[in-house]
Design a protein around this motif. Structure first.
Motif, short mmCIF file in Angstrom:
data_model
loop_
_atom_site.label_atom_id
_atom_site.label_comp_id
_atom_site.label_asym_id
_atom_site.label_seq_id
_atom_site.Cartn_x
_atom_site.Cartn_y
_atom_site.Cartn_z
N MET A 562 0.87 -0.72 0.04
CA MET A 562 0.22 0.16 -0.21
C MET A 562 1.13 1.26 0.03
SD MET A 562 -2.87 1.06 3.15
CE MET A 562 -1.35 1.82 4.13
N ASN A 563 2.08 1.13 0.58
CA ASN A 563 2.85 2.33 1.16
C ASN A 563 3.68 2.77 0.11
OD1 ASN A 563 3.61 4.39 2.98
ND2 ASN A 563 5.53 3.69 3.22
N LYS A 566 1.18 3.47 -3.37
CA LYS A 566 -0.29 4.49 -2.69
C LYS A 566 -1.20 3.87 -3.24
CE LYS A 566 3.15 6.50 -1.44
NZ LYS A 566 3.41 7.22 0.17
N PHE A 568 -4.51 2.60 -1.36
CA PHE A 568 -5.13 2.68 -0.33
C PHE A 568 -6.58 1.64 -0.10
CE2 PHE A 568 -2.50 7.16 -0.53
CZ PHE A 568 -2.20 6.85 -0.21
N MET A 571 -6.36 -0.61 2.75
CA MET A 571 -6.65 -0.43 3.70
C MET A 571 -7.44 -1.62 4.60
SD MET A 571 -4.97 1.95 5.96
CE MET A 571 -5.74 1.45 8.00
N SER A 599 -0.37 1.79 9.51
CA SER A 599 -1.31 1.63 8.00
C SER A 599 -2.38 3.08 7.98
CB SER A 599 -2.06 0.50 8.02
OG SER A 599 -0.83 -0.87 8.29
N ALA A 603 -2.18 5.98 5.69
CA ALA A 603 -3.19 6.32 5.01
C ALA A 603 -3.84 7.82 4.65
CB ALA A 603 -3.91 5.56 4.42
#
Length: 665
Positions: A562-563, A566, A568, A571, A599, A603
């Protein structure tokens, strides 16, 4: 003049090929972490501690005795003459020298087969012979395993050279005396790697099979001169090899290296792993097996049949051996490398048969150029298809060694500050052990006899775990009983090996260790290191399902995705995995809340991140990851008092996580 040019040109081209191969190796330029295990033994040896990994504890955690001696000899020589020796660089130079020797041998090997099996009737045939004999050297210089392991600091290139030399001397043996070169090569190979003994046995078995009638009378008595020659060779080989095995047994207590017991298990799992390893190696390096099939065409030639049969006898049994031991945990077909040059040489020689057709020189030349071009395309395309993996593995090893060196330097400072040695448990022991000088507990058992011979699996730590490690022999209870001062997971605050997972799920681990943070200016990142608590964490013992570790690791991995991307949308899945982990083990809620927290933070949901981190430190005040993020959040919210409070707590229990003037920034 033409004849002189013809004679000199191959050597010029051979030198150019060697220089090209060294240049390509230096473009890759890395040292495998495992090479530092050897260097740890070398360093202890030349410092008078014996052939040991940890002083006072004898275990054969290496599989390259001759390599250890060669590097030690250079190190001792440097000490005698007060010359500083860079041991990692020495291993790379020896690897490259061995690779160069292999390239040269491949030329003479190929040329010897052609000149002894085919009639060279004119200058054209002689020129063609020399040019074709260079083709294996060229193709080997393009082989990914050769380039990768030829710069790695490992003994693989030397082992491959000695294997090919033994093979070469055996099939071209002449005279009525023992072949001293063959014996020396075989002894050195057996001292270099345990498989060297297998190679010698394969050659001797083949010799007995094909020469049975020459060796024995009907009544089974050895009398022939040929039998006496082979018997002398066996005796000349057996004496130094037996002496080495005796040394191994009396010094270390076992006839095989400790790594054999730590890695190998003769079961269906290992067999399937070995099968997959060999098939992948054949696909990647022998163009889906085509190169293994090409030499079959030589069986129709009576004058080349015996060598071809021996080639298949040798290669097939060696590949079966790799399957039996479960393949290799290291990448780029390291165990396939010893047979790679033989496959290339015999394939090229088989294709040379095309030049024996009764054609005019021009057509013959065009035909052989077309065939060899196609053959070269096959090999080089294999190289380019493997190039991405080679660069990826190389970058991983470079990053790993850098990271472990940072850990090592930090531990070394702690040793100096305290005046006492530190005990550190980890899985990737190479660079860390060499640079730190600390007492190292190898949690996968390569350099630990107890783990290798007394593994203890944790039920629930199974194949479903999202990890890539293959080693399954570990004993987490034993590691924790030894009371290491620090425990390192190279991937950070999450386990990535079965042995690490087994430690991570132990209640004793959670109660007695907390995750300290080290900030590295060089890497521009935090490095977690599990540190022994001053006081055992007071918790209400709750039964935990160790299978919580699977969704815990998955949540961490999803966060990284996710990081990085990007994305999201991940999540919700991360939170679901955290909920699943918490249902299985409420005891580890502090760690799970930390995953939820960072997390949420990345986000952009700072409020929920703050709540998660506060819950985390309420359960475990020494959760430094949660403390660090809380400090950032309080600072962003303008809460100076809480920011300073978190800063002071971090500096107390994780003093190297932040610079002294961090808050002023």
């Amino acid at each position: 003049m033409l004849i002189k040019t013809i004679k000199i040109l191959p050597f010029i081209l051979l030198a150019a090929l060697s220089a090209w191969a060294i240049f390509r190796m230096n473009q890759i330029n890395f040292i495998q972490d495992d090479a530092f295990i050897t260097l740890r033994y070398v360093e202890n040896f030349i410092n008078g501690n014996g052939l040991v990994f940890n002083p006072g504890y004898k275990v054969e955690g290496y599989t390259n005795f001759l390599w250890v001696l060669l590097i030690s000899l250079i190190g001792v020589t440097g000490k005698i003459f007060s010359v500083e020796t860079d041991l990692p660089l020495i291993t790379q130079l020896l690897s490259q020298l061995s690779g160069t020797a292999l390239i040269i041998l491949a030329y003479f090997f190929t040329k010897k087969i052609i000149t002894t099996k085919y009639l060279l009737s004119n200058n054209f045939d002689y020129i063609l012979c020399n040019l074709i004999s260079l083709v294996p050297s060229f193709l080997i210089s393009f082989a990914s395993p050769f380039l990768y392991w030829g710069i790695s600091g490992m003994e693989s290139a030397l082992f491959t050279f000695l294997t090919c030399l033994s093979f070469y001397r055996y099939i071209f043996r002449t005279g009525c005396k023992p072949d001293i070169t063959f014996v020396i090569a075989s002894v050195l190979n057996s001292l270099l790697r345990p498989e060297g003994i297998l190679i010698f046995l394969l050659i001797m078995c083949h010799s007995i099979i094909i020469n049975y009638k020459k060796f024995f009378r009907v009544d089974g008595i050895w009398i022939t001169p040929a039998a006496k020659i082979y018997l002398r060779e066996v005796l000349m080989y057996a004496v130094p090899t037996a002496a080495y095995l005796a040394f191994r047994y009396f010094y270390y207590g076992f006839l095989l290296p400790n790594t054999f017991y730590a890695k190998t298990g003769f079961n269906l799992e290992h067999f399937n792993r070995g099968l997959e390893y060999v098939f992948t190696g054949i696909k990647n390096n022998f163009f889906y097996g085509i190169l293994l099939i090409i030499p079959l065409l030589s069986l129709r030639k009576i004058n080349h049949r015996s060598e071809t049969i021996f080639f298949y006898f040798f290669v097939i049994i060696y590949l079966l051996f790799i399957i039996l031991i479960g393949g290799d945990v290291l990448p780029l077909s390291r165990f396939i490398l010893p047979v790679l040059p033989l496959v290339i040489i015999f394939s090229v020689v088989t294709l040379y048969q095309l030049t024996t057709f009764n054609l005019i020189p021009t057509l013959k030349f065009i035909l052989i150029v077309l065939v060899l071009s196609a053959f070269t395309y096959i090999i080089t395309s294999s190289y380019f298809s493997n190039y991405k993996e080679m660069k990826l593995k190389r970058s991983f090893e470079i990053g790993l060694v850098k990271k472990m060196k940072v850990y090592a330097d930090w531990i070394k400072n702690k040793i100096v500050e305290s005046g006492q040695n530190k005990k550190v448990a980890l899985s990737t022991i190479g660079a860390f052990s060499f640079y730190s000088g600390a007492e190292v507990i190898d949690i996968v058992g390569l350099t630990d006899k107890y783990i290798a011979h007394n593994p203890k699996e944790v039920p629930g730590i199974d194949e479903e775990l999202p990890i890539h490690w293959k080693e399954r022999r570990y004993n987490a209870e034993y590691v924790l009983r030894r009371g290491p001062d620090y425990i390192i997971f190279p991937a950070g605050a999450k386990p990535t090996a079965f042995a690490e997972c087994a430690i991570f799920v132990q209640p004793e681990f959670y109660k007695n260790y907390y995750c300290q943070l080290i900030y590295s200016d060089e890497l521009k990142q935090f490095l977690p290191i599990y540190t022994k608590r001053n006081r055992t964490l007071e918790i209400n013992f709750t039964e935990c399902d160790v299978k919580f570790v699977k969704p815990y690791i998955e949540a961490n991995n999803l966060f990284l995705n996710m990081n990085e991307e990007k994305n999201f949308d991940l999540m919700k899945i991360i939170l679901d995995k955290c909920d699943e982990a918490e249902l299985k083990c409420i005891l580890r809620k502090s760690d799970i809340d930390a995953v939820r927290g960072f997390s949420f933070y990345h986000a952009g949901n700072k409020e929920n991140a703050k709540l998660s981190f506060e819950n985390s430190i309420r359960l475990d005040s020494l959760n430094m990851i949660s403390r660090y993020y809380l400090m950032k959040i309080y600072n962003e919210f303008g809460d100076e008092a809480e920011t300073i409070k978190q800063y002071q707590f971090i500096k107390r229990f994780s003093p190297d996580a932040l610079p002294d003037n961090y808050i002023t920034h």
